[in-house]
Design an enzyme around this catalytic site. Structure first.
Site, mmCIF file in Angstrom:
data_model
loop_
_atom_site.group_PDB
_atom_site.id
_atom_site.type_symbol
_atom_site.label_atom_id
_atom_site.label_comp_id
_atom_site.label_asym_id
_atom_site.label_seq_id
_atom_site.Cartn_x
_atom_site.Cartn_y
_atom_site.Cartn_z
ATOM 1 N N ARG A 144 0.839 -1.216 0.000
ATOM 2 C CA ARG A 144 0.000 0.000 0.000
ATOM 3 C C ARG A 144 0.868 1.257 0.000
ATOM 4 O O ARG A 144 1.055 1.899 -1.013
ATOM 5 C CB ARG A 144 -0.961 -0.022 1.207
ATOM 6 C CG ARG A 144 -2.102 0.957 1.088
ATOM 7 C CD ARG A 144 -1.757 2.381 1.435
ATOM 8 N NE ARG A 144 -1.265 2.554 2.788
ATOM 9 C CZ ARG A 144 -0.724 3.691 3.225
ATOM 10 N NH1 ARG A 144 -0.594 4.732 2.420
ATOM 11 N NH2 ARG A 144 -0.260 3.786 4.461
ATOM 12 N N ASP A 145 1.460 1.606 1.118
ATOM 13 C CA ASP A 145 2.226 2.855 1.168
ATOM 14 C C ASP A 145 3.422 2.778 0.226
ATOM 15 O O ASP A 145 3.877 3.794 -0.290
ATOM 16 C CB ASP A 145 2.691 3.140 2.597
ATOM 17 C CG ASP A 145 3.148 4.579 2.739
ATOM 18 O OD1 ASP A 145 2.362 5.470 2.374
ATOM 19 O OD2 ASP A 145 4.281 4.811 3.168
ATOM 20 N N ASN A 196 9.911 4.093 2.462
ATOM 21 C CA ASN A 196 9.793 3.759 3.885
ATOM 22 C C ASN A 196 11.046 3.028 4.332
ATOM 23 O O ASN A 196 11.804 2.497 3.524
ATOM 24 C CB ASN A 196 8.589 2.841 4.076
ATOM 25 C CG ASN A 196 7.323 3.529 3.649
ATOM 26 O OD1 ASN A 196 6.991 4.573 4.166
ATOM 27 N ND2 ASN A 196 6.635 2.953 2.674
ATOM 28 N N HIS A 216 9.796 7.117 7.463
ATOM 29 C CA HIS A 216 10.341 7.187 6.110
ATOM 30 C C HIS A 216 11.843 7.411 6.274
ATOM 31 O O HIS A 216 12.309 7.890 7.296
ATOM 32 C CB HIS A 216 9.658 8.302 5.331
ATOM 33 C CG HIS A 216 8.224 7.982 5.066
ATOM 34 N ND1 HIS A 216 7.781 7.518 3.858
ATOM 35 C CD2 HIS A 216 7.154 8.013 5.878
ATOM 36 C CE1 HIS A 216 6.473 7.287 3.941
ATOM 37 N NE2 HIS A 216 6.076 7.579 5.151
ATOM 38 N N CYS A 249 5.285 9.117 -0.007
ATOM 39 C CA CYS A 249 3.921 9.649 0.062
ATOM 40 C C CYS A 249 3.743 10.646 -1.074
ATOM 41 O O CYS A 249 4.559 11.548 -1.236
ATOM 42 C CB CYS A 249 3.660 10.321 1.410
ATOM 43 S SG CYS A 249 1.960 10.901 1.533
HETATM 44 C C1 LIG Z 1 -10.483 11.512 0.669
HETATM 45 C C2 LIG Z 1 -10.731 11.869 -0.769
HETATM 46 C C3 LIG Z 1 -11.601 10.830 -1.447
HETATM 47 C C4 LIG Z 1 -11.430 13.213 -0.793
HETATM 48 O O1 LIG Z 1 -11.415 13.764 -2.101
HETATM 49 P P1 LIG Z 1 -12.552 14.769 -2.593
HETATM 50 O O2 LIG Z 1 -12.219 15.147 -4.004
HETATM 51 O O3 LIG Z 1 -12.719 15.874 -1.592
HETATM 52 O O4 LIG Z 1 -13.806 13.792 -2.490
HETATM 53 P P2 LIG Z 1 -15.241 13.873 -3.028
HETATM 54 O O5 LIG Z 1 -16.110 13.255 -2.002
HETATM 55 O O6 LIG Z 1 -15.568 15.270 -3.533
HETATM 56 O O7 LIG Z 1 -15.191 12.904 -4.298
HETATM 57 C C5 LIG Z 1 -14.417 13.190 -5.470
HETATM 58 C C6 LIG Z 1 -14.457 11.981 -6.365
HETATM 59 O O8 LIG Z 1 -13.758 10.892 -5.775
HETATM 60 C C7 LIG Z 1 -14.652 9.779 -5.591
HETATM 61 N N1 LIG Z 1 -14.344 9.148 -4.323
HETATM 62 C C8 LIG Z 1 -14.450 9.683 -3.100
HETATM 63 N N2 LIG Z 1 -14.065 8.791 -2.183
HETATM 64 C C9 LIG Z 1 -13.708 7.675 -2.842
HETATM 65 C C10 LIG Z 1 -13.220 6.415 -2.414
HETATM 66 N N3 LIG Z 1 -13.015 6.130 -1.129
HETATM 67 N N4 LIG Z 1 -12.958 5.507 -3.356
HETATM 68 C C11 LIG Z 1 -13.131 5.766 -4.664
HETATM 69 N N5 LIG Z 1 -13.586 6.948 -5.124
HETATM 70 C C12 LIG Z 1 -13.879 7.894 -4.202
HETATM 71 C C13 LIG Z 1 -16.044 10.372 -5.613
HETATM 72 O O9 LIG Z 1 -16.991 9.420 -5.988
HETATM 73 C C14 LIG Z 1 -15.866 11.465 -6.632
HETATM 74 O O10 LIG Z 1 -15.866 10.879 -7.930
HETATM 75 P P3 LIG Z 1 -16.469 11.661 -9.202
HETATM 76 O O11 LIG Z 1 -17.880 11.977 -8.838
HETATM 77 O O12 LIG Z 1 -15.614 12.895 -9.377
HETATM 78 O O13 LIG Z 1 -16.309 10.648 -10.320
HETATM 79 C C15 LIG Z 1 -9.433 11.996 -1.569
HETATM 80 O O14 LIG Z 1 -8.721 13.086 -1.053
HETATM 81 C C16 LIG Z 1 -8.564 10.768 -1.456
HETATM 82 O O15 LIG Z 1 -8.895 9.704 -1.955
HETATM 83 N N6 LIG Z 1 -7.428 10.926 -0.854
HETATM 84 C C17 LIG Z 1 -6.546 9.789 -0.610
HETATM 85 C C18 LIG Z 1 -5.164 10.258 -0.545
HETATM 86 C C19 LIG Z 1 -4.275 9.091 -0.229
HETATM 87 O O16 LIG Z 1 -4.608 7.935 -0.410
HETATM 88 N N7 LIG Z 1 -3.100 9.437 0.232
HETATM 89 C C20 LIG Z 1 -2.130 8.474 0.593
HETATM 90 C C21 LIG Z 1 -2.488 7.734 1.854
HETATM 91 S S1 LIG Z 1 -2.027 8.572 3.344
HETATM 92 C C22 LIG Z 1 -0.372 8.206 3.526
HETATM 93 O O17 LIG Z 1 0.206 7.631 2.661
HETATM 94 C C23 LIG Z 1 0.290 8.500 4.825
HETATM 95 C C24 LIG Z 1 0.424 7.278 5.714
HETATM 96 C C25 LIG Z 1 -0.931 6.774 6.155
HETATM 97 O O18 LIG Z 1 1.031 6.228 5.004
HETATM 98 C C26 LIG Z 1 1.268 7.588 6.982
HETATM 99 C C27 LIG Z 1 2.471 8.418 6.701
HETATM 100 O O19 LIG Z 1 3.456 7.902 6.178
HETATM 101 O O20 LIG Z 1 2.372 9.590 6.941
#
Ligand SMILES: CC(C)(COP(=O)([O-])OP(=O)([O-])OC[C@H]1O[C@@H](n2cnc3c(N)ncnc32)[C@H](O)[C@@H]1OP(=O)([O-])[O-])[C@@H](O)C(=O)NCCC(=O)NCCSC(=O)C[C@@](C)(O)CC(=O)[O-]
Length: 343
Positions: free
Chosen positions: A37-38, A282, A242, A273
């Site tokens: 995943r990450d 990582n 990381h 990220c």
């Molecule tokens: C949270 C949102 C969805 C908000 O994003 P948004 O644009 O504000 O959401 P929305 O509700 O307005 O929806 C926009 C579009 O996304 C779709 N949508 C909405 N939700 C989903 C979903 N769950 N699955 C699939 N599709 C989804 C939704 O249906 C829509 O589709 P459209 O109508 O435009 O065709 C977006 O910002 C997002 O997906 N962000 C994820 C970012 C991410 O994955 N980042 C990496 C993970 S965090 C990380 O790596 C850190 C960590 C955890 O490892 C720890 C560390 O190291 O720090």
């Protein structure tokens, strides 16, 4: 030398030994393998679901027993994670191996529910992980909302997951430095961690997402976070490093010394990220396992087998294997083979 093949798996004290001669049982450090995943989410190459499934299965066969296998996030935001539904529906369910997925909102959780409703056999997802950050700037870049808004969004997701028997783990990103707003206030990390526990998370992972921390800053941050009524729970929590400045292993060992008993890492040092410019991968799982050898701790995972998985996935991604331990082990194998060939 034999130490390369020492397997840092659980070691039980033989029951036949008398108490006087018994070796103290080793304390377990849980390793959450976040490579699928990450790791994959920040690799340039987008690999097909079949390769992701193979990665998760190979990790389980190499002894990883907690694997973050994908995320139900928007593919527009993180295209590398598209196809998680298919990946999870085909991953081998091995007894004793926990499969976790990342979920940002209710839509993501509904994806997990729908997978479980349509899937025949054991439930593919054992746990979900929810995520927020220690700064608004990072939360906005990562999830398009502030920290407060993200916590409000995650509370009903956590309740609904717990109602359906899914354990929930929390992540707080950028616990040391934020790439957008600089040095982080550790009291904010403490308060957000507490909120995640109160929400129902059984464990909270503290991410040094940019990888700027060193043992001193990590120690200070942990001391602040541990100064809450939740010390015990945090000791069962974990921290996620990381390796941008090469401090990942030192920071992880510092956290273990301070009582943390879960570490997140990626095979071959995959990942980073997408919203953290400059962050490298990582800390490598192989490097953590090696560092834990000959200590009073033990962790699941066969180091030699994980080295093979790391080189395999690096080849699939056409990238270098970033684990220094893996590279050293491979160099040693080559040397040993050439000595044997000359005999
Ligand atoms: C949270 C949102 C969805 C908000 O994003 P948004 O644009 O504000 O959401 P929305 O509700 O307005 O929806 C926009 C579009 O996304 C779709 N949508 C909405 N939700 C989903 C979903 N769950 N699955 C699939 N599709 C989804 C939704 O249906 C829509 O589709 P459209 O109508 O435009 O065709 C977006 O910002 C997002 O997906 N962000 C994820 C970012 C991410 O994955 N980042 C990496 C993970 S965090 C990380 O790596 C850190 C960590 C955890 O490892 C720890 C560390 O190291 O720090």
């Amino acid at each position: 030398m034999t130490y390369w093949s020492t397997r840092p798996v659980l070691r039980a004290v033989p029951s036949t030994r008398s108490l006087a001669t018994a070796v103290s049982p080793k304390e377990i450090v849980r390793i959450v393998e976040v490579g699928p995943r990450d790791g994959l989410q920040n690799e340039k190459a987008v690999i097909p679901p079949a390769t992701k499934i193979e990665l998760v299965n190979r990790l389980a066969r190499a002894g990883s027993n907690i694997i973050e296998a994908g995320s139900f996030v928007s593919p527009k935001w993180v295209p590398q994670m598209a196809g998680t539904f298919e990946v999870m529906s085909k991953v081998e369910k091995t007894p004793g191996v926990i499969h976790q997925v990342l979920v940002p909102n209710m839509k993501g959780l509904e994806g997990v529910f729908s997978l479980h409703e349509t899937h025949k056999g054991p439930r593919p997802v054992d746990e979900i992980a929810i995520f927020t950050a220690a700064t608004d700037a990072f939360a906005k870049a990562n999830t398009n909302c502030t920290v407060t808004e993200s916590l409000a969004r995650l509370a009903p997701v956590t309740r609904a997951a717990l109602d359906r028997g899914l354990k929930v783990r929390g992540y707080v990103s950028v616990v040391i430095t934020c790439p957008y707003s600089g040095k982080v206030d550790y009291k904010r990390v403490r308060d957000i961690t507490r909120e995640l526990f109160e929400m129902g998370c059984y464990e909270v992972s503290l991410g040094d997402t940019v990888g700027t921390g060193n043992p001193t800053s990590v120690g200070e941050m942990l001391e602040t976070v541990m100064k809450t009524s939740l010390v015990d729970k945090l000791a069962a929590g974990d921290i996620f490093f990381h390796d941008t400045f090469g401090m990942g292993v030192a920071n992880a060992m510092k956290a273990v010394e301070m009582g943390v008993r879960t570490l997140d890492s990626s095979v071959a040092g995959l990942g980073g990220c997408p919203y953290s410019p400059g962050a490298t991968g990582n800390v490598a799982t192989e490097d953590i396992l090696y560092a834990l050898q000959d200590t009073r701790f033990t962790a699941a995972g066969d180091l030699d087998a994980l080295v093979d998985v790391g080189f395999w996935i690096s080849e699939q991604l056409r990238r270098n294997n970033e684990s220094r331990v893996a590279k050293a082990i491979r160099a040693r194998r080559v040397r040993e083979q050439s000595v044997k060939a000359k005999l």
